[in-house]
Write a protein that holds these residues in place. Sequence first.
Motif, PDB file in Angstrom:
ATOM      1  N   GLY A 145       8.703  58.599 -55.718  1.00  0.00           N
ATOM      2  CA  GLY A 145       8.960  57.202 -56.014  1.00  0.00           C
ATOM      3  C   GLY A 145       9.590  56.385 -54.914  1.00  0.00           C
ATOM      4  N   ALA A 146       9.738  56.951 -53.707  1.00  0.00           N
ATOM      5  CA  ALA A 146      10.577  56.334 -52.679  1.00  0.00           C
ATOM      6  C   ALA A 146       9.922  55.176 -51.954  1.00  0.00           C
ATOM      7  N   SER A 147      10.784  54.280 -51.452  1.00  0.00           N
ATOM      8  CA  SER A 147      10.364  53.233 -50.515  1.00  0.00           C
ATOM      9  C   SER A 147      10.466  53.825 -49.114  1.00  0.00           C
ATOM     10  N   ILE A 148       9.319  54.189 -48.549  1.00  0.00           N
ATOM     11  CA  ILE A 148       9.269  54.956 -47.304  1.00  0.00           C
ATOM     12  C   ILE A 148       9.363  54.038 -46.089  1.00  0.00           C
ATOM     13  N   GLY A 149      10.078  54.468 -45.070  1.00  0.00           N
ATOM     14  CA  GLY A 149      10.192  53.761 -43.798  1.00  0.00           C
ATOM     15  C   GLY A 149      10.943  54.655 -42.805  1.00  0.00           C
ATOM     16  N   ARG A 150      11.124  54.358 -41.570  1.00  0.00           N
ATOM     17  CA  ARG A 150      10.615  53.143 -40.942  1.00  0.00           C
ATOM     18  C   ARG A 150       9.106  53.219 -40.749  1.00  0.00           C
ATOM     19  N   ASP A 208      19.535  50.582 -34.359  1.00  0.00           N
ATOM     20  CA  ASP A 208      18.762  50.883 -33.159  1.00  0.00           C
ATOM     21  C   ASP A 208      18.848  52.369 -32.859  1.00  0.00           C
ATOM     22  N   MET A 209      17.690  53.009 -32.710  1.00  0.00           N
ATOM     23  CA  MET A 209      17.527  54.428 -32.400  1.00  0.00           C
ATOM     24  C   MET A 209      17.845  55.349 -33.588  1.00  0.00           C
ATOM     25  N   GLU A 210      17.989  54.779 -34.759  1.00  0.00           N
ATOM     26  CA  GLU A 210      18.124  55.615 -35.956  1.00  0.00           C
ATOM     27  C   GLU A 210      16.840  56.407 -36.146  1.00  0.00           C
ATOM     28  N   GLN A 211      16.964  57.732 -36.243  1.00  0.00           N
ATOM     29  CA  GLN A 211      15.815  58.636 -36.302  1.00  0.00           C
ATOM     30  C   GLN A 211      14.883  58.449 -35.101  1.00  0.00           C
ATOM     31  N   GLY A 212      15.426  57.916 -34.009  1.00  0.00           N
ATOM     32  CA  GLY A 212      14.657  57.783 -32.773  1.00  0.00           C
ATOM     33  C   GLY A 212      13.872  56.496 -32.626  1.00  0.00           C
ATOM     34  N   GLY A 218       9.135  58.808 -41.341  1.00  0.00           N
ATOM     35  CA  GLY A 218      10.362  58.313 -40.726  1.00  0.00           C
ATOM     36  C   GLY A 218      11.354  59.376 -40.330  1.00  0.00           C
ATOM     37  N   GLY A 219      10.983  60.661 -40.455  1.00  0.00           N
ATOM     38  CA  GLY A 219      11.883  61.730 -40.050  1.00  0.00           C
ATOM     39  C   GLY A 219      12.651  62.328 -41.216  1.00  0.00           C
ATOM     40  N   PRO A 220      13.481  63.342 -40.944  1.00  0.00           N
ATOM     41  CA  PRO A 220      14.196  64.058 -42.010  1.00  0.00           C
ATOM     42  C   PRO A 220      15.199  63.194 -42.762  1.00  0.00           C
ATOM     43  N   LYS A 221      15.605  62.058 -42.178  1.00  0.00           N
ATOM     44  CA  LYS A 221      16.413  61.105 -42.929  1.00  0.00           C
ATOM     45  C   LYS A 221      15.797  59.724 -42.800  1.00  0.00           C
TER      46      LYS A 221
END
Length: 381
Positions: A103-108, A166-170, A138-141
């Motif tokens: 059910g998640a809102s996926i991003g970035r 900025d640079m969150e999860q790269g 968007g990565g593991p988090k």
Amino acid sequence: MKKTLILSMLSVFLLVACMGGKQENSVELTESGLNPQKFVTDVDGKKTGLYILRNKNNMEVCVTNFGGRIVSIMAPDRNGTMRDVVLGFDSIQDYIKYPSDYGASIGRYANRIAHGRFSLDGVTYQLPQNNYGHCLHGGPKGFQYVVYDVAHVDSSEIKLCYHAKDMEQGFPGNLDCSVTMKLTDDNSIDIRYEAQTDKPTIVNMTNHSYFNLDGDPNRNNSEYLLMVNASNYTPIDSTFMTTGEILPVEGTPMDFRQPTVLGEQLSKDSEQLKNGHGIDHNWVLDTKGDINQVCASLESLYSGIKLEVYTDEPGIQVYTGNILDGTQTGKKHITYNFRASVCLETQKYPDTPNKPQWPSCVLRPGEKYMSHTIFKFTVDK
């Protein structure tokens, strides 16, 4: 502080207003049987909760701001009986304990980026590699594991906001994004995504609901009728990564231009079905961004519930629950077994940052990312 207090009081009011007479240890439950108290906690210093949307037809949608997730959808079947048609958990603690996209809102960036790497304006960025050497969702988090801020909520609409650093999860750029979900009186969930950045970046958001239109997760998806309004799809390799090709669906198990029994296609001998362990593919939509055209539909002959999907995005990922294996127990203590659902994720194509010939996912300062998807529930009697 005053705004937070008002939102908290409004949330309590909404929870109480949408009860339906069910109780658990003197706590009023939602129509779908959820205990709102089990969604109240702190995650990374931010408060989570459960928010209930309703329309004039007594349809109910429950949303948590943990991951911007749709937790339950109560929709009427052909007899008027309300059925919960999405998978999920009945507490925040289970969402934390069992990592999932329910059910998640996926991003970035929804879907996969090859080897977790892309270049933008001559700069190469390395992202986490959390799926067969690629970056997934968007990565593991990714955004499915963050707590969105509740900017607005009323009886039928909720707006969730998140600031990704900025640079969150790269990923480059401070990104301010929002997800607005509105339950309309024609039994639609209207979802609008928006985002702005202070540095060139990439954005691709979607909703990752696992639909079980039988309203019974003990039943699998083999008898569903699936339609995808697309003449072409993007094939994948054995790591689920798109090859860069766009191929016609004609003559393949990927041909759902007419409503087709899903199980019959899944049972065919196909390299693509082997690579995806079933269907986990992107379709190139013939709707070409026209939000007024149905881009996909899914129907349960058992319940009569039909889901129509509309979007202004160029693609849709269909995923048939291939990795569900009975190890997770969801709402109402029901075990989620193999192919107990279907996901319909509207999107830019997978790995678009590395395939400049495909629709761009680049967002620059001064621009606004906007994406619009509608899930409409009807009944075939």
